[in-house]
Motif scaffolding. Structure first.
Motif, PDB file in Angstrom:
ATOM      1  N   PHE A  90       0.841  -1.196   0.000  1.00 22.58           N
ATOM      2  CA  PHE A  90       0.000   0.000   0.000  1.00 22.58           C
ATOM      3  C   PHE A  90       0.876   1.247   0.000  1.00 22.58           C
ATOM      4  O   PHE A  90       0.643   2.180  -0.779  1.00 22.58           O
ATOM      5  N   LEU A  91       1.887   1.262   0.859  1.00 23.89           N
ATOM      6  CA  LEU A  91       2.795   2.405   0.940  1.00 23.89           C
ATOM      7  C   LEU A  91       3.531   2.621  -0.378  1.00 23.89           C
ATOM      8  O   LEU A  91       3.658   3.752  -0.853  1.00 23.89           O
ATOM      9  N   SER A  92       3.981   1.548  -0.983  1.00 26.03           N
ATOM     10  CA  SER A  92       4.681   1.643  -2.259  1.00 26.03           C
ATOM     11  C   SER A  92       3.780   2.215  -3.347  1.00 26.03           C
ATOM     12  O   SER A  92       4.175   3.106  -4.102  1.00 26.03           O
ATOM     13  N   GLY A  93       2.558   1.710  -3.441  1.00 27.22           N
ATOM     14  CA  GLY A  93       1.605   2.234  -4.417  1.00 27.22           C
ATOM     15  C   GLY A  93       1.232   3.670  -4.136  1.00 27.22           C
ATOM     16  O   GLY A  93       1.098   4.491  -5.055  1.00 27.22           O
ATOM     17  N   PHE A  94       1.066   4.010  -2.871  1.00 25.44           N
ATOM     18  CA  PHE A  94       0.718   5.373  -2.481  1.00 25.44           C
ATOM     19  C   PHE A  94       1.820   6.356  -2.867  1.00 25.44           C
ATOM     20  O   PHE A  94       1.550   7.403  -3.472  1.00 25.44           O
ATOM     21  N   LEU A  95       3.067   6.017  -2.536  1.00 24.51           N
ATOM     22  CA  LEU A  95       4.185   6.911  -2.853  1.00 24.51           C
ATOM     23  C   LEU A  95       4.370   7.080  -4.355  1.00 24.51           C
ATOM     24  O   LEU A  95       4.626   8.177  -4.844  1.00 24.51           O
ATOM     25  N   THR A  96       4.223   5.989  -5.087  1.00 20.46           N
ATOM     26  CA  THR A  96       4.384   6.052  -6.537  1.00 20.46           C
ATOM     27  C   THR A  96       3.263   6.856  -7.181  1.00 20.46           C
ATOM     28  O   THR A  96       3.511   7.718  -8.031  1.00 20.46           O
ATOM     29  N   GLY A  97       2.029   6.603  -6.784  1.00 17.34           N
ATOM     30  CA  GLY A  97       0.895   7.348  -7.324  1.00 17.34           C
ATOM     31  C   GLY A  97       0.975   8.825  -7.002  1.00 17.34           C
ATOM     32  O   GLY A  97       0.652   9.681  -7.820  1.00 17.34           O
ATOM     33  N   LYS A  98       1.419   9.148  -5.795  1.00 24.40           N
ATOM     34  CA  LYS A  98       1.547  10.547  -5.371  1.00 24.40           C
ATOM     35  C   LYS A  98       2.580  11.277  -6.229  1.00 24.40           C
ATOM     36  O   LYS A  98       2.381  12.420  -6.628  1.00 24.40           O
ATOM     37  N   LYS A  99       3.679  10.613  -6.523  1.00 20.19           N
ATOM     38  CA  LYS A  99       4.760  11.253  -7.270  1.00 20.19           C
ATOM     39  C   LYS A  99       4.449  11.358  -8.768  1.00 20.19           C
ATOM     40  O   LYS A  99       4.753  12.372  -9.386  1.00 20.19           O
ATOM     41  N   LEU A 100       3.843  10.320  -9.344  1.00 17.98           N
ATOM     42  CA  LEU A 100       3.637  10.317 -10.792  1.00 17.98           C
ATOM     43  C   LEU A 100       2.350  11.008 -11.217  1.00 17.98           C
ATOM     44  O   LEU A 100       2.275  11.545 -12.324  1.00 17.98           O
ATOM     45  N   GLY A 101       1.324  10.977 -10.375  1.00 14.82           N
ATOM     46  CA  GLY A 101       0.146  11.796 -10.611  1.00 14.82           C
ATOM     47  C   GLY A 101      -0.923  11.252 -11.541  1.00 14.82           C
ATOM     48  O   GLY A 101      -2.081  11.412 -11.263  1.00 14.82           O
ATOM     49  N   ASN A 102      -0.588  10.622 -12.634  1.00 17.41           N
ATOM     50  CA  ASN A 102      -1.617  10.125 -13.551  1.00 17.41           C
ATOM     51  C   ASN A 102      -1.581   8.600 -13.590  1.00 17.41           C
ATOM     52  O   ASN A 102      -0.558   7.983 -13.340  1.00 17.41           O
ATOM     53  N   LYS A 103      -2.747   8.003 -13.863  1.00 14.30           N
ATOM     54  CA  LYS A 103      -2.893   6.543 -13.902  1.00 14.30           C
ATOM     55  C   LYS A 103      -2.380   5.907 -12.603  1.00 14.30           C
ATOM     56  O   LYS A 103      -1.662   4.914 -12.608  1.00 14.30           O
ATOM     57  N   LYS A 104      -2.778   6.515 -11.501  1.00 10.80           N
ATOM     58  CA  LYS A 104      -2.257   6.108 -10.197  1.00 10.80           C
ATOM     59  C   LYS A 104      -2.524   4.644  -9.881  1.00 10.80           C
ATOM     60  O   LYS A 104      -1.663   3.954  -9.334  1.00 10.80           O
ATOM     61  N   PHE A 105      -3.720   4.160 -10.220  1.00  3.02           N
ATOM     62  CA  PHE A 105      -4.045   2.774  -9.882  1.00  3.02           C
ATOM     63  C   PHE A 105      -3.169   1.795 -10.651  1.00  3.02           C
ATOM     64  O   PHE A 105      -2.804   0.737 -10.135  1.00  3.02           O
ATOM     65  N   LEU A 106      -2.791   2.154 -11.889  1.00  4.65           N
ATOM     66  CA  LEU A 106      -1.903   1.272 -12.657  1.00  4.65           C
ATOM     67  C   LEU A 106      -0.495   1.244 -12.069  1.00  4.65           C
ATOM     68  O   LEU A 106       0.140   0.189 -12.015  1.00  4.65           O
ATOM     69  N   ALA A 114      -3.452  -4.271  -2.767  1.00  5.34           N
ATOM     70  CA  ALA A 114      -3.035  -3.257  -1.792  1.00  5.34           C
ATOM     71  C   ALA A 114      -2.226  -2.159  -2.479  1.00  5.34           C
ATOM     72  O   ALA A 114      -2.387  -0.969  -2.163  1.00  5.34           O
ATOM     73  N   GLY A 115      -1.357  -2.541  -3.404  1.00  7.01           N
ATOM     74  CA  GLY A 115      -0.612  -1.534  -4.162  1.00  7.01           C
ATOM     75  C   GLY A 115      -1.529  -0.656  -4.990  1.00  7.01           C
ATOM     76  O   GLY A 115      -1.367   0.570  -5.043  1.00  7.01           O
ATOM     77  N   MET A 116      -2.517  -1.268  -5.634  1.00  3.84           N
ATOM     78  CA  MET A 116      -3.462  -0.512  -6.445  1.00  3.84           C
ATOM     79  C   MET A 116      -4.302   0.430  -5.572  1.00  3.84           C
ATOM     80  O   MET A 116      -4.532   1.580  -5.936  1.00  3.84           O
ATOM     81  N   LEU A 117      -4.719  -0.043  -4.412  1.00  9.02           N
ATOM     82  CA  LEU A 117      -5.480   0.807  -3.499  1.00  9.02           C
ATOM     83  C   LEU A 117      -4.642   1.987  -3.035  1.00  9.02           C
ATOM     84  O   LEU A 117      -5.123   3.128  -2.958  1.00  9.02           O
ATOM     85  N   GLY A 118      -3.369   1.722  -2.732  1.00  9.45           N
ATOM     86  CA  GLY A 118      -2.468   2.810  -2.345  1.00  9.45           C
ATOM     87  C   GLY A 118      -2.333   3.853  -3.451  1.00  9.45           C
ATOM     88  O   GLY A 118      -2.328   5.052  -3.191  1.00  9.45           O
ATOM     89  N   GLY A 119      -2.214   3.368  -4.678  1.00 16.45           N
ATOM     90  CA  GLY A 119      -2.126   4.291  -5.808  1.00 16.45           C
ATOM     91  C   GLY A 119      -3.403   5.112  -5.983  1.00 16.45           C
ATOM     92  O   GLY A 119      -3.357   6.311  -6.256  1.00 16.45           O
ATOM     93  N   MET A 120      -4.548   4.470  -5.817  1.00 15.37           N
ATOM     94  CA  MET A 120      -5.822   5.180  -5.996  1.00 15.37           C
ATOM     95  C   MET A 120      -6.059   6.225  -4.907  1.00 15.37           C
ATOM     96  O   MET A 120      -6.654   7.259  -5.166  1.00 15.37           O
ATOM     97  N   LEU A 121      -5.606   5.954  -3.702  1.00 12.37           N
ATOM     98  CA  LEU A 121      -5.846   6.868  -2.600  1.00 12.37           C
ATOM     99  C   LEU A 121      -4.796   7.983  -2.491  1.00 12.37           C
ATOM    100  O   LEU A 121      -4.933   8.850  -1.644  1.00 12.37           O
ATOM    101  N   SER A 122      -3.788   7.936  -3.345  1.00 11.75           N
ATOM    102  CA  SER A 122      -2.741   8.969  -3.272  1.00 11.75           C
ATOM    103  C   SER A 122      -3.196  10.282  -3.849  1.00 11.75           C
ATOM    104  O   SER A 122      -4.137  10.394  -4.567  1.00 11.75           O
TER     105      SER A 122
END
Length: 124
Positions: A59-75, A116-124
């Motif tokens: 979750f943390l990994s997906g969250f940090l990545t989604g937060k930094k990259l900004g688009n297509k966070k869930f992917l 969990a990674g996808m959820l982290g990305g979506m919630l970022s």
């Protein structure tokens, strides 16, 4: 030239976030080992704790990545969860020399890590 530089910076970001998730996993497992030693935890509690550690790390990994990259966070989160699982699977194969010990929980662990990674990305 900018595209190549952008791709390499994304790759570095992904590797850095994957490393962060494994550092969180390692620290959490060390803490769990201390609790196991100190309080003689049951096998069920340890198994549940390990699953929770996997979920928090991906979750943390997906969250940090989604937060930094900004688009297509869930992917990006899905990618980070999958990468986490693949590294964990490769290490397990190297250590055990077979899938016999991990095969029973392989699909469940894969789903937990990727979701969990996808959820982290979506919630970022």
């Amino acid at each position: 030239m900018e595209k190549a530089m952008e791709k390499s910076s994304v790759a570095i970001l992904l590797l850095r976030n994957l490393l962060v998730s494994y550092l969180v996993t390692g620290g959490s497992l060390l803490l769990l080992a201390l609790f196991l030693y100190r309080f003689s935890l049951s096998e069920k509690v340890v198994s549940i704790s390990i699953i929770i550690i996997y979920i928090i790390s991906t979750f943390l990994s997906g969250f940090l990545t989604g937060k930094k990259l900004g688009n297509k966070k869930f992917l990006w989160g899905l990618l980070m969860g999958s990468a986490y699982f693949l590294v964990m699977l490769l290490v397990s194969l190297i250590v055990n020399h077979s899938l016999q010990d991990v095969a029973s929980n392989l699909l469940t662990t894969f789903l937990l890590c990727t979701l969990a990674g996808m959820l982290g990305g979506m919630l970022s």
